[in-house]
Write a protein that holds these residues in place. Structure first.
Motif, PDB file in Angstrom:
ATOM      1  N   ALA A 195      -9.487   4.017  27.095  1.00  0.00           N
ATOM      2  CA  ALA A 195      -8.048   4.179  27.311  1.00  0.00           C
ATOM      3  C   ALA A 195      -7.572   3.290  28.453  1.00  0.00           C
ATOM      4  N   THR A 199      -5.076   0.240  28.033  1.00  0.00           N
ATOM      5  CA  THR A 199      -3.830   0.246  28.802  1.00  0.00           C
ATOM      6  C   THR A 199      -3.640  -1.086  29.525  1.00  0.00           C
ATOM      7  N   PHE A 257      -1.590   0.217  23.335  1.00  0.00           N
ATOM      8  CA  PHE A 257      -1.044   1.446  23.934  1.00  0.00           C
ATOM      9  C   PHE A 257      -1.364   2.649  23.062  1.00  0.00           C
ATOM     10  N   ALA A 260      -4.854   3.485  23.583  1.00  0.00           N
ATOM     11  CA  ALA A 260      -5.024   4.118  24.894  1.00  0.00           C
ATOM     12  C   ALA A 260      -4.631   5.586  24.838  1.00  0.00           C
ATOM     13  N   GLY A 261      -3.512   5.840  24.177  1.00  0.00           N
ATOM     14  CA  GLY A 261      -3.062   7.224  24.088  1.00  0.00           C
ATOM     15  C   GLY A 261      -4.053   8.103  23.350  1.00  0.00           C
TER      16      GLY A 261
END
Lengths: 290, 259
Positions: A195, A199, A257, A260-261
């Motif tokens: 993550a 990011t 993203f 990452a989430g």
């Protein structure tokens, strides 16, 4: 040894420790009054307490590696006793003595715990090593929050937090933490690392987007004012590159993203489960009346 | 007690403050790829070949045919006329302040085509086949690169006083109806008229630094042939009768009026 036990009793606010000389004089006086018996006997101890005009009298005897504490309850004409093994470390001996006294004086206000752990496991309660399993019940503990750590034979350690209630005996079953729990925790950290990396990738593409966008705004706004000539190969390539970089955010940044989430959620969940394995899956503490 | 760390990922907003196609590569004449407010234009400079990118629009583009006198003297007119295919009248390019003029689609100019007094480095007319009138490249101090490889026919051809011009590679040219005058181009190194067969007027070429002249199939020059080039170099002898190459000159002796 006697001094150590006396020190332990001195720290009990509910107990007034009588000096040895005073005790010796008292026994002489009692003999003078015709009470010449062994305080180790219940009836004798009750008679001595009556002569002493106290409601309760505590009498301790060290014998055969044990401390036997006897509490005479004059009003009830009864005697309670508790035994503490002397073959243990000083700190534990002091604690056990104090707990035994508390157990004798206030049996309804203290609690007990039974730590059910595999044979050979080291049991620690509130930072004090209580011994190696199997252990007898630990009586005389103050009601409230306690910390139980068990170090299993393989070196594995589990930590539990229990709340003891007065007058209740709580059974804690300690089982070794499985490898899967650690694997989950490690995987969780890996997920968080992914993550973090994703990011960074997303943030870089976002930064590139903002920069490229500003660059193109310059081209868009000022081309007609002679400040930028698209015929110039270097300038033109800058615009072409900037436009190309605009696509990095949706092409790479967005998925980064998203990754990452997802990785953060999964990693966090795995970490939570991994580190709280004992609380989630170990058998719950059981309470029973003492 | 062990604690775990929770990462909260805040996705950066991907919303842009409006789309832009500026800088996007495109195909000349493709009006759809760049979108509203933008147009596809082609650019070039001395170092790079033509390249088409989307730019902010300068207003309405002319259609395929432009039936009026055409003058490209600023970026606005360049933007409007940049993708015309046929100019029915004259086309004058007198632009300053930019490095190049590229008209990627133009095929025919039915009047004169003149590129005079500009400071462009590059002139790219890669599809131009016909100039009915006079083709003039004159007094362009920085003109170094010209792309007229598809040019087949023209009236007069005047290429003078372009000091940076190094090459004329007009290999498709087959017929010039009028005079051909190439002079004052001090850097001119190569002239390749490899397909040129007919010149309707004089053929005058003067180049102090000219090392290569290809007029291999030139067989009909109505006027004079008067060519001078760098000492020691020698042109490919044309197919003209009576024209010889000797001592850095190429001259037809029987031409009346030759110096």
């Amino acid at each position: 040894m006697g001094t150590l036990i006396e020190d332990a009793l001195l720290h009990q606010s509910s107990v007034t420790l009588q000096s040895r000389e005073a005790t010796s004089q008292f026994l002489d006086t009692a003999r003078g009054l015709g009470v010449d018996c062994d305080p180790g006997l219940d009836q004798c101890l009750l008679e001595l307490a009556g002569i002493c005009t106290v409601d309760q009298a505590l009498y301790g005897v060290v014998d055969d590696g044990r401390l036997t504490l006897r509490l005479a309850l004059v009003g009830g004409a009864s005697v309670r006793s508790a035994t503490v093994l002397l073959d243990q470390q000083q700190a534990l001996l002091v604690a056990r003595t104090q707990e035994a006294v508390a157990e004798l004086l206030f049996p309804a206000s203290v609690a007990a715990i039974v730590v059910d752990a595999p044979v050979g496991s080291v049991v620690v309660v509130d930072g004090l090593v209580r011994g190696v399993a199997p252990l007898p019940p630990l009586d005389g503990l103050a009601a409230g929050r306690h910390f139980v750590d068990v170090r299993f034979v393989g070196g594995n350690v589990t930590a539990r937090e229990v709340v003891l209630r007065a007058g209740q005996r709580t059974r804690v079953i300690a089982v070794p933490r499985p490898f899967g729990a650690d694997a989950l925790a490690w995987t969780g950290w890996g997920g968080l690392a992914v993550a973090g990396a994703a990011t960074v990738v997303g943030a870089v593409t976002a930064g590139v987007y903002v920069y490229a966008r500003g660059n193109l705004e310059n081209f868009s706004t000022h081309y007609a004012s002679n400040e930028v000539d698209y015929n110039d190969g270097t300038s033109r390539q800058s615009a072409v590159d900037a436009h190309d970089q605009l696509t990095d955010l949706p092409a790479y940044g967005g998925p980064a993203f998203g990754t990452a989430g997802v990785a953060a959620v999964i990693g966090g969940a795995l970490l939570f489960v991994g580190y709280r394995w004992s609380e989630l899956f170990d058998p719950p503490a059981e309470e029973s009346s003492r | 007690m062990r604690r775990f760390v929770a990462f909260v990922v805040v996705a950066a907003g991907t919303g842009a403050c409006g789309d832009t196609t500026a800088g996007k590569l495109c195909q000349p004449g493709d009006a759809t790829v760049c979108g509203d407010g933008f147009q596809c234009l082609t650019f070039c400079d001395a170092a790079t070949g033509p390249q088409s990118v989307c730019t902010p629009s300068f207003g309405s583009e002319a259609g395929d045919d432009f039936d009026n006198e055409a003058l490209i003297d600023d970026k606005v007119t360049f933007g409007q006329l940049g993708n015309v295919r046929v100019f029915d009248g004259n086309l004058r390019i007198e632009l300053s302040g930019v490095k190049g003029v590229a008209l990627p689609l133009v095929e025919e100019v039915h009047g004169n085509l003149s590129v005079v007094g500009t400071d462009i480095e590059c002139l790219s007319l890669p599809r131009l086949k016909t100039v009915d009138g006079r083709l003039t490249l004159e007094l362009n101090e920085k003109l170094e690169r010209n792309e007229l490889a598809s040019l087949q026919t023209a009236g007069d051809v005047i290429v003078t006083d372009n000091p940076a011009l190094a090459e004329l590679l007009w290999t498709s040219a087959s017929r010039f109806a009028g005079d051909v005058v190439i002079d004052g181009n001090t850097s001119l190194d190569i002239v390749n008229f490899g397909s040129l067969q007919t010149v309707g007027g004089d053929f005058a070429l003067r180049g102090d630094n000219l090392r290569q002249l290809h007029i291999d199939v030139l067989e009909d020059v109505a006027g004079c042939v008067d060519v001078e080039f760098a000492a020691g170099a020698c042109a490919v002898p044309p197919a003209l009768d009576g024209v010889t190459c000797c001592d850095a000159t190429l001259r037809r002796d029987d031409c009346v009026g030759c110096p």
